[in-house]
Scaffold this motif. Sequence first.
Motif, PDB file in Angstrom:
ATOM      1  N   GLY A  77      41.198  39.334  40.929  1.00  0.00           N
ATOM      2  CA  GLY A  77      40.737  38.149  40.206  1.00  0.00           C
ATOM      3  C   GLY A  77      40.370  37.019  41.146  1.00  0.00           C
ATOM      4  N   ALA A  78      41.143  36.857  42.212  1.00  0.00           N
ATOM      5  CA  ALA A  78      40.865  35.803  43.190  1.00  0.00           C
ATOM      6  C   ALA A  78      39.583  36.090  43.967  1.00  0.00           C
ATOM      7  CB  ALA A  78      42.042  35.646  44.145  1.00  0.00           C
ATOM      8  N   GLU A  79      39.227  37.357  44.094  1.00  0.00           N
ATOM      9  CA  GLU A  79      37.996  37.727  44.811  1.00  0.00           C
ATOM     10  C   GLU A  79      36.729  37.362  44.042  1.00  0.00           C
ATOM     11  OE1 GLU A  79      38.433  41.890  45.619  1.00  0.00           O
ATOM     12  OE2 GLU A  79      39.539  41.546  47.471  1.00  0.00           O
ATOM     13  N   ILE A  80      36.870  37.011  42.787  1.00  0.00           N
ATOM     14  CA  ILE A  80      35.701  36.673  41.959  1.00  0.00           C
ATOM     15  C   ILE A  80      35.116  35.317  42.350  1.00  0.00           C
ATOM     16  CG2 ILE A  80      34.956  36.129  39.597  1.00  0.00           C
ATOM     17  CD1 ILE A  80      36.917  38.250  38.620  1.00  0.00           C
ATOM     18  N   ALA A  81      35.944  34.386  42.783  1.00  0.00           N
ATOM     19  CA  ALA A  81      35.495  33.017  43.079  1.00  0.00           C
ATOM     20  C   ALA A  81      34.326  32.947  44.054  1.00  0.00           C
ATOM     21  CB  ALA A  81      36.668  32.172  43.560  1.00  0.00           C
ATOM     22  N   GLY A 127      58.470  53.566  32.656  1.00  0.00           N
ATOM     23  CA  GLY A 127      59.240  54.731  33.070  1.00  0.00           C
ATOM     24  C   GLY A 127      58.445  55.649  33.984  1.00  0.00           C
ATOM     25  N   GLN A 128      57.196  55.349  34.205  1.00  0.00           N
ATOM     26  CA  GLN A 128      56.343  56.125  35.110  1.00  0.00           C
ATOM     27  C   GLN A 128      56.130  55.289  36.371  1.00  0.00           C
ATOM     28  OE1 GLN A 128      54.826  59.211  34.545  1.00  0.00           O
ATOM     29  NE2 GLN A 128      56.016  59.378  32.666  1.00  0.00           N
ATOM     30  N   PRO A 129      55.833  55.933  37.497  1.00  0.00           N
ATOM     31  CA  PRO A 129      55.567  55.138  38.699  1.00  0.00           C
ATOM     32  C   PRO A 129      54.316  54.278  38.475  1.00  0.00           C
ATOM     33  CG  PRO A 129      55.543  57.507  39.202  1.00  0.00           C
ATOM     34  CD  PRO A 129      55.790  57.352  37.739  1.00  0.00           C
ATOM     35  N   PRO A 130      54.325  53.009  38.900  1.00  0.00           N
ATOM     36  CA  PRO A 130      53.151  52.145  38.662  1.00  0.00           C
ATOM     37  C   PRO A 130      51.939  52.596  39.479  1.00  0.00           C
ATOM     38  CG  PRO A 130      54.787  51.005  39.999  1.00  0.00           C
ATOM     39  CD  PRO A 130      55.384  52.333  39.615  1.00  0.00           C
ATOM     40  N   LYS A 131      50.775  52.549  38.827  1.00  0.00           N
ATOM     41  CA  LYS A 131      49.518  52.894  39.493  1.00  0.00           C
ATOM     42  C   LYS A 131      48.946  51.682  40.223  1.00  0.00           C
ATOM     43  CE  LYS A 131      48.418  56.197  35.904  1.00  0.00           C
ATOM     44  NZ  LYS A 131      47.589  56.498  34.768  1.00  0.00           N
ATOM     45  N   ILE A 132      49.284  50.513  39.704  1.00  0.00           N
ATOM     46  CA  ILE A 132      48.757  49.264  40.264  1.00  0.00           C
ATOM     47  C   ILE A 132      49.782  48.160  40.013  1.00  0.00           C
ATOM     48  CG2 ILE A 132      47.511  48.647  38.178  1.00  0.00           C
ATOM     49  CD1 ILE A 132      45.283  47.566  39.963  1.00  0.00           C
ATOM     50  N   THR A 133      49.806  47.174  40.889  1.00  0.00           N
ATOM     51  CA  THR A 133      50.752  46.066  40.724  1.00  0.00           C
ATOM     52  C   THR A 133      50.013  44.832  40.217  1.00  0.00           C
ATOM     53  OG1 THR A 133      50.433  45.240  42.960  1.00  0.00           O
ATOM     54  CG2 THR A 133      52.143  46.930  42.653  1.00  0.00           C
ATOM     55  N   ALA A 134      50.774  43.903  39.699  1.00  0.00           N
ATOM     56  CA  ALA A 134      50.195  42.655  39.212  1.00  0.00           C
ATOM     57  C   ALA A 134      49.551  41.887  40.362  1.00  0.00           C
ATOM     58  CB  ALA A 134      51.271  41.809  38.540  1.00  0.00           C
ATOM     59  N   ALA A 135      50.102  42.025  41.554  1.00  0.00           N
ATOM     60  CA  ALA A 135      49.538  41.334  42.719  1.00  0.00           C
ATOM     61  C   ALA A 135      48.133  41.856  43.024  1.00  0.00           C
ATOM     62  CB  ALA A 135      50.447  41.508  43.931  1.00  0.00           C
ATOM     63  N   GLU A 136      47.930  43.167  42.858  1.00  0.00           N
ATOM     64  CA  GLU A 136      46.599  43.736  43.090  1.00  0.00           C
ATOM     65  C   GLU A 136      45.591  43.237  42.056  1.00  0.00           C
ATOM     66  OE1 GLU A 136      47.435  48.055  45.103  1.00  0.00           O
ATOM     67  OE2 GLU A 136      48.038  47.798  43.007  1.00  0.00           O
TER      68      GLU A 136
END
Length: 172
Positions: free
Chosen positions: A74-78, A60-69
């Motif tokens: 996570g992909a940047e860890i590789a 019910g609150q505006p999202p601070k971050i999305t699942a894509a972010e």
Amino acid sequence: MLARTPRATEMDFASILKIPPKPAAIAEAERVWRASVAELEAAQAKHRELHRVYFNQVPGQPPKITAAEVDHAGAEIAPFQARETEAQQALEAQRAAFDEEVAALKPKIEAYRAAIAAKIDELEDFITLGSTFYAASVEARVKLPSKMPSRCQSLLGPHGVGMLRKLLNAVD
């Protein structure tokens, strides 16, 4: 004509038995590896933090971050994992090369051991002369002007030269 190989007792062990200097490349490889581990841990910490923020969002609150972010972080860890693995392999290769240098000391140490064994044999022969001399004086009933020859028999026992030999043989 082949040169005569020196016997172990003729070798100059003071100059032969030297620890090879640790290459600076090992320290540099370790520094690079530690830096890559720090970068990997930072990337993982960032991903964990973004994951925590994502799952702690209040409906019910505006999202601070999305699942894509979160997935992007996570992909940047590789690449960081790949760099850490590469740095670790380089460090292990440097250490293995140094370990081979140290392993090359084994024949020199064995020669040193053989020289010690030869000297123990010589010492035992030398002390046996004193013991034999004392036994001859006892048989002839002659009191010697020194007690040293009488002590030679005990030096040949298990707490003298025998102990030296046991100590030498007890190590690899």
